[in-house]
Design a protein around this motif. Structure first.
Motif, PDB file in Angstrom:
ATOM      1  N   UNK A  31       3.985  -4.887  -2.137  1.00  0.00           N
ATOM      2  CA  UNK A  31       4.892  -5.257  -3.212  1.00  0.00           C
ATOM      3  C   UNK A  31       6.315  -4.795  -2.937  1.00  0.00           C
ATOM      4  N   UNK A  32       6.553  -4.171  -1.773  1.00  0.00           N
ATOM      5  CA  UNK A  32       7.911  -3.720  -1.439  1.00  0.00           C
ATOM      6  C   UNK A  32       8.495  -4.475  -0.249  1.00  0.00           C
ATOM      7  N   UNK A  98      -0.554  -8.748 -16.293  1.00  0.00           N
ATOM      8  CA  UNK A  98      -0.168  -7.525 -15.576  1.00  0.00           C
ATOM      9  C   UNK A  98       0.084  -6.442 -16.623  1.00  0.00           C
ATOM     10  N   UNK A 102       4.837  -0.730 -15.531  1.00  0.00           N
ATOM     11  CA  UNK A 102       5.496  -1.300 -14.352  1.00  0.00           C
ATOM     12  C   UNK A 102       6.117  -0.246 -13.445  1.00  0.00           C
ATOM     13  N   UNK A 105      11.355  -0.194 -10.044  1.00  0.00           N
ATOM     14  CA  UNK A 105      11.292  -1.127  -8.922  1.00  0.00           C
ATOM     15  C   UNK A 105      11.655  -0.401  -7.641  1.00  0.00           C
ATOM     16  N   UNK A 111       5.068  -1.763 -10.073  1.00  0.00           N
ATOM     17  CA  UNK A 111       4.656  -3.172 -10.166  1.00  0.00           C
ATOM     18  C   UNK A 111       3.296  -3.343 -10.817  1.00  0.00           C
ATOM     19  N   UNK A 114      -0.183  -5.213  -9.269  1.00  0.00           N
ATOM     20  CA  UNK A 114      -0.028  -5.960  -8.017  1.00  0.00           C
ATOM     21  C   UNK A 114      -0.545  -5.195  -6.797  1.00  0.00           C
TER      22      UNK A 114
ATOM     23  N   UNK B 130      11.947 -10.064 -10.543  1.00  0.00           N
ATOM     24  CA  UNK B 130      11.843  -8.635 -10.264  1.00  0.00           C
ATOM     25  C   UNK B 130      11.660  -7.834 -11.549  1.00  0.00           C
ATOM     26  N   UNK B 132      10.368  -9.040 -14.399  1.00  0.00           N
ATOM     27  CA  UNK B 132       9.114  -9.408 -15.074  1.00  0.00           C
ATOM     28  C   UNK B 132       7.911  -8.778 -14.396  1.00  0.00           C
ATOM     29  N   UNK B 133       7.884  -8.771 -13.057  1.00  0.00           N
ATOM     30  CA  UNK B 133       6.692  -8.268 -12.370  1.00  0.00           C
ATOM     31  C   UNK B 133       6.848  -6.836 -11.902  1.00  0.00           C
ATOM     32  N   UNK B 134       8.076  -6.336 -11.761  1.00  0.00           N
ATOM     33  CA  UNK B 134       8.272  -4.983 -11.261  1.00  0.00           C
ATOM     34  C   UNK B 134       8.072  -4.858  -9.773  1.00  0.00           C
ATOM     35  N   UNK B 135       7.956  -6.006  -9.067  1.00  0.00           N
ATOM     36  CA  UNK B 135       7.700  -5.975  -7.634  1.00  0.00           C
ATOM     37  C   UNK B 135       8.985  -6.272  -6.879  1.00  0.00           C
ATOM     38  N   UNK B 136       9.296  -5.424  -5.878  1.00  0.00           N
ATOM     39  CA  UNK B 136      10.515  -5.643  -5.110  1.00  0.00           C
ATOM     40  C   UNK B 136      10.373  -6.845  -4.183  1.00  0.00           C
ATOM     41  N   UNK B 137       9.133  -7.125  -3.752  1.00  0.00           N
ATOM     42  CA  UNK B 137       8.884  -8.281  -2.894  1.00  0.00           C
ATOM     43  C   UNK B 137       8.599  -9.484  -3.786  1.00  0.00           C
ATOM     44  N   UNK B 145       1.178 -12.748  -9.561  1.00  0.00           N
ATOM     45  CA  UNK B 145       1.417 -12.707 -10.994  1.00  0.00           C
ATOM     46  C   UNK B 145       1.582 -14.111 -11.590  1.00  0.00           C
TER      47      UNK B 145
END
Lengths: 145, 175
Positions: A31-32, A98, A102, A105, A111, A114, B130, B132-137, B145
């Motif tokens: 996720x990064x 989800x 969270x 970020x 996340x 995820x 970013x 909404x999902x909190x994911x950097x990717x 999601x």
């Protein structure tokens, strides 16, 4: 299937662990950074395939390995389904919700769900590809007997 | 960048043509690897490292399995004289190519410039993803999601494929 020469075996000993670690890195940081469950799972399966090709098929107990990978594959897809269904129990009650906190970020633990999806899909993909490869090898050895 | 992609796609076409016409099956398999590895470089040039990682590993594993198959059977390509069914298949293939090329010629003027998306959902996906999902990717955010159903379908297809392979390849029953 016989193993390869000493040079290949030594190189595999040095490399296979690093390939495995790289796969875990790709999954956990999915996720990064670029990557994720599918990419990392294929890399992990690649490290096992490298070991089997270099050391030959009598180095590992293939049938036992295959039943283990089949078990992990089915359990992982079941966990992914349970995680998806768990969205129906909390919050706005939507499939694939989800609902975890969270976080910030860019952190490793962020996340929400995820990373969990990434990890279990990674296990599932790795076990699937390894199972197909092992099934092909076992089939060939059963035929040549 | 378009020039580089054009050159690589040209190389991929050459490799595919050589793979069809090679006498030795091993060199045909290696030449078909050009297509896969060329695709990896195309993905990297088009800024899709996610796909490039998957493609390079899957291509390597597929190539290993194909080389093992070629070593296990013969390296010579076996030819047989074409019968009636072969001629019918060839004529159908030529007819299909002509039809497809005709419609491609019609529709190519209506297509957008390469790389410009026309999807209505592409903008809203990118805008607040970013937060909404909190994911950097962004890709993981969309894949797990917004498009969770798609990913679940992909994973299920993989499990079903493994079940099919195990069903076909099992000679003796499991004790």
């Amino acid at each position: 299937m016989k193993g390869m020469t000493l040079i290949v075996k030594k190189t595999t000993q040095l490399i296979a662990g690093m390939v495995f670690m790289y796969g875990i890195y790709i999954i956990v940081h999915g996720h990064l950074t670029p990557g994720g469950g599918f990419a990392g799972g294929v890399v992990i399966a690649g490290s096992f395939i490298l070991l089997i090709l270099a050391f030959g098929s009598d180095f590992l107990n293939l049938v036992k390995e295959e039943s283990g990978s089949t078990l992990y594959e089915n359990l992982a897809i079941l966990v992914v389904l349970f995680l998806a269904v768990s969205g129906l129990l909390f919050g706005t009650r939507v499939f694939f919700l989800n609902w975890f906190p969270k976080g910030t970020v860019g952190q490793l633990v962020s996340a929400g769900m995820l990373p969990l999806y990434n990890i279990f899909v990674g296990i599932e993909v790795a076990a699937s590809i390894l199972t197909i490869f092992l099934a092909l090898i076992i089939f060939k050895e059963e035929i040549s007997e | 960048m378009e020039l580089a992609i054009s050159v690589i796609v040209g190389l991929m076409i050459l490799g595919a043509l050589y793979a069809i016409h090679a006498k030795d099956l091993l060199s045909a398999v290696i030449a078909s690897g050009i297509v896969g590895y060329g695709l990896v470089i195309c993905f990297l040039l088009l800024k899709a490292p996610d796909l490039a990682i998957v493609q390079i590993v899957v291509e390597t594993i597929t190539l290993i399995i194909m080389v093992a198959v070629v070593f296990d059977s013969s390296r010579e390509e076996s030819f047989s004289k074409p019968d009636t069914q072969g001629y019918v298949s060839a004529i159908t293939a030529v007819f299909l190519i002509i039809v497809l090329f005709y419609f491609f010629k019609i529709s190519v003027s209506a297509l957008d410039v390469f790389g410009e998306s026309t999807l209505r959902m592409a903008g809203p996906y990118i805008e607040g993803a970013t937060e909404k999902t909190g994911s950097a990717n962004l890709v993981t955010g969309v894949v797990f999601d917004f498009r969770g159903y798609d990913t679940l379908g992909e994973a299920t297809v993989l499990v079903t494929a493994v079940l099919g392979v195990l069903t076909i390849l099992r000679l003796k029953g499991k004790k």
